[in-house]
Design a protein around this motif. Structure first.
Motif, PDB file in Angstrom:
ATOM      1  N   PRO A   6      51.700  36.895 -15.749  1.00 37.29           N
ATOM      2  CA  PRO A   6      52.367  35.612 -15.442  1.00 37.29           C
ATOM      3  C   PRO A   6      51.782  35.083 -13.870  1.00 37.29           C
ATOM      4  CG  PRO A   6      54.214  37.364 -15.373  1.00 37.29           C
ATOM      5  CD  PRO A   6      52.787  37.886 -16.285  1.00 37.29           C
ATOM      6  N   GLU A   7      51.576  36.301 -13.065  1.00 41.16           N
ATOM      7  CA  GLU A   7      51.267  36.046 -11.613  1.00 41.16           C
ATOM      8  C   GLU A   7      49.955  35.456 -11.812  1.00 41.16           C
ATOM      9  OE1 GLU A   7      52.910  36.049  -8.989  1.00 41.16           O
ATOM     10  OE2 GLU A   7      54.636  36.668 -10.175  1.00 41.16           O
ATOM     11  N   GLU A   8      49.213  35.908 -12.502  1.00 40.07           N
ATOM     12  CA  GLU A   8      47.660  35.200 -12.536  1.00 40.07           C
ATOM     13  C   GLU A   8      47.847  33.945 -13.010  1.00 40.07           C
ATOM     14  OE1 GLU A   8      43.796  34.749 -11.977  1.00 40.07           O
ATOM     15  OE2 GLU A   8      44.894  36.504 -11.269  1.00 40.07           O
ATOM     16  N   PHE A   9      48.543  33.676 -14.085  1.00 41.15           N
ATOM     17  CA  PHE A   9      48.845  32.128 -14.469  1.00 41.15           C
ATOM     18  C   PHE A   9      49.328  31.344 -13.228  1.00 41.15           C
ATOM     19  CE2 PHE A   9      51.760  28.990 -15.966  1.00 41.15           C
ATOM     20  CZ  PHE A   9      50.915  28.155 -16.666  1.00 41.15           C
ATOM     21  N   TYR A  10      50.382  31.806 -12.613  1.00 36.21           N
ATOM     22  CA  TYR A  10      50.782  31.143 -11.462  1.00 36.21           C
ATOM     23  C   TYR A  10      49.867  30.880 -10.319  1.00 36.21           C
ATOM     24  CZ  TYR A  10      55.691  31.324 -13.678  1.00 36.21           C
ATOM     25  OH  TYR A  10      56.587  31.236 -14.232  1.00 36.21           O
ATOM     26  N   ARG A  12      46.584  30.620 -10.749  1.00 40.25           N
ATOM     27  CA  ARG A  12      45.755  29.717 -11.350  1.00 40.25           C
ATOM     28  C   ARG A  12      46.438  28.212 -11.229  1.00 40.25           C
ATOM     29  NH1 ARG A  12      44.530  32.006 -15.547  1.00 40.25           N
ATOM     30  NH2 ARG A  12      45.813  30.769 -17.026  1.00 40.25           N
ATOM     31  N   LEU A  13      47.665  27.995 -11.667  1.00 41.60           N
ATOM     32  CA  LEU A  13      48.301  26.934 -11.534  1.00 41.60           C
ATOM     33  C   LEU A  13      48.157  26.452 -10.352  1.00 41.60           C
ATOM     34  CD1 LEU A  13      49.938  24.554 -13.147  1.00 41.60           C
ATOM     35  CD2 LEU A  13      51.716  25.894 -12.833  1.00 41.60           C
ATOM     36  N   GLN A  14      48.597  26.970  -9.367  1.00 42.04           N
ATOM     37  CA  GLN A  14      48.731  26.764  -7.853  1.00 42.04           C
ATOM     38  C   GLN A  14      47.680  26.239  -7.502  1.00 42.04           C
ATOM     39  OE1 GLN A  14      50.904  29.226  -5.311  1.00 42.04           O
ATOM     40  NE2 GLN A  14      50.372  28.228  -3.566  1.00 42.04           N
ATOM     41  N   GLU A  15      46.577  26.857  -7.647  1.00 43.22           N
ATOM     42  CA  GLU A  15      45.146  26.280  -7.206  1.00 43.22           C
ATOM     43  C   GLU A  15      44.755  24.839  -7.784  1.00 43.22           C
ATOM     44  OE1 GLU A  15      42.652  29.713  -8.163  1.00 43.22           O
ATOM     45  OE2 GLU A  15      43.153  30.574  -6.723  1.00 43.22           O
ATOM     46  N   GLN A  16      45.121  25.077  -9.053  1.00 45.22           N
ATOM     47  CA  GLN A  16      44.562  23.715  -9.878  1.00 45.22           C
ATOM     48  C   GLN A  16      45.681  22.560  -9.263  1.00 45.22           C
ATOM     49  OE1 GLN A  16      45.552  24.718 -13.838  1.00 45.22           O
ATOM     50  NE2 GLN A  16      43.786  25.352 -14.376  1.00 45.22           N
ATOM     51  N   LEU A  17      46.741  22.790  -9.105  1.00 43.81           N
ATOM     52  CA  LEU A  17      47.828  21.538  -8.461  1.00 43.81           C
ATOM     53  C   LEU A  17      47.213  21.435  -7.105  1.00 43.81           C
ATOM     54  CD1 LEU A  17      51.360  22.965  -9.351  1.00 43.81           C
ATOM     55  CD2 LEU A  17      50.092  20.919 -10.274  1.00 43.81           C
ATOM     56  N   ALA A  18      46.805  22.277  -6.256  1.00 41.71           N
ATOM     57  CA  ALA A  18      46.325  21.620  -4.895  1.00 41.71           C
ATOM     58  C   ALA A  18      45.060  20.975  -4.991  1.00 41.71           C
ATOM     59  CB  ALA A  18      46.034  23.146  -4.112  1.00 41.71           C
ATOM     60  N   GLU A  19      44.230  21.174  -5.981  1.00 44.94           N
ATOM     61  CA  GLU A  19      42.890  20.565  -6.131  1.00 44.94           C
ATOM     62  C   GLU A  19      43.165  19.062  -6.844  1.00 44.94           C
ATOM     63  OE1 GLU A  19      40.411  23.008  -8.263  1.00 44.94           O
ATOM     64  OE2 GLU A  19      40.101  24.577  -6.820  1.00 44.94           O
ATOM     65  N   SER A  20      43.963  18.924  -7.537  1.00 43.64           N
ATOM     66  CA  SER A  20      44.351  17.781  -8.413  1.00 43.64           C
ATOM     67  C   SER A  20      45.189  16.812  -7.899  1.00 43.64           C
ATOM     68  CB  SER A  20      44.565  18.205  -9.857  1.00 43.64           C
ATOM     69  OG  SER A  20      45.619  18.719  -9.916  1.00 43.64           O
ATOM     70  N   THR A  21      46.106  17.137  -6.817  1.00 42.12           N
ATOM     71  CA  THR A  21      47.093  16.284  -6.682  1.00 42.12           C
ATOM     72  C   THR A  21      47.316  16.085  -5.057  1.00 42.12           C
ATOM     73  OG1 THR A  21      48.452  17.338  -8.467  1.00 42.12           O
ATOM     74  CG2 THR A  21      49.734  15.965  -6.972  1.00 42.12           C
ATOM     75  N   ASP A  22      47.635  15.006  -4.483  1.00 44.65           N
ATOM     76  CA  ASP A  22      47.980  14.696  -3.154  1.00 44.65           C
ATOM     77  C   ASP A  22      49.511  15.205  -3.041  1.00 44.65           C
ATOM     78  OD1 ASP A  22      45.347  13.778  -2.444  1.00 44.65           O
ATOM     79  OD2 ASP A  22      45.822  11.978  -3.124  1.00 44.65           O
ATOM     80  N   TRP A  23      49.680  15.888  -1.966  1.00 41.73           N
ATOM     81  CA  TRP A  23      50.999  16.374  -2.012  1.00 41.73           C
ATOM     82  C   TRP A  23      51.653  15.932  -0.583  1.00 41.73           C
ATOM     83  CZ3 TRP A  23      53.381  18.804  -5.838  1.00 41.73           C
ATOM     84  CH2 TRP A  23      52.408  19.249  -6.893  1.00 41.73           C
ATOM     85  N   PRO A  24      52.996  15.581  -0.503  1.00 42.95           N
ATOM     86  CA  PRO A  24      53.885  15.615  -1.423  1.00 42.95           C
ATOM     87  C   PRO A  24      53.870  14.764  -2.852  1.00 42.95           C
ATOM     88  CG  PRO A  24      54.842  14.527   0.395  1.00 42.95           C
ATOM     89  CD  PRO A  24      53.456  14.866   0.733  1.00 42.95           C
TER      90      PRO A  24
END
Length: 95
Positions: A6-10, A12-24
């Motif tokens: 699960p840590e590897e999954f999270y 990877r997900l965090q990296e994908q979210l950072a690249e694909s979405t403008d935050w907040p």
């Protein structure tokens, strides 16, 4: 989710979210859980005071409940932290 690591999954997900979405940004969570009021209440309590919009719908036979949550979060780390909190509820499935 990759239940073996699960840590590897999270990560990877965090990296994908950072690249694909403008935050907040708004983020949509979807969970399936047994129609146990205490489990559904635990999900609600995790998102208390966040301004989240929570929608629940029981399955046709009423055995399971799908819970959709839309919430505005500051960054991908907050998304992951909420997944981890909800993941501690026994029998929950994250979609």
């Amino acid at each position: 989710m990759d239940t073996k690591n699960p840590e590897e999954f999270y990560k990877r997900l965090q990296e994908q979210l950072a690249e694909s979405t403008d935050w907040p940004s708004d983020y949509l969570y979807k969970f399936i859980v047994e129609s146990d009021p205490s489990k559904i209440e635990k999900i609600h309590s995790i998102f208390d005071n966040t301004g989240a919009v929570i929608e629940s719908k029981q399955s046709k036979k009423g055995k399971y409940t799908s819970v959709s949550i839309t919430v505005n979060l500051k960054n991908p780390k907050q998304v992951i932290d909420k997944y981890k909190e909800v993941g501690e509820i026994e029998g929950i499935i994250s979609l």
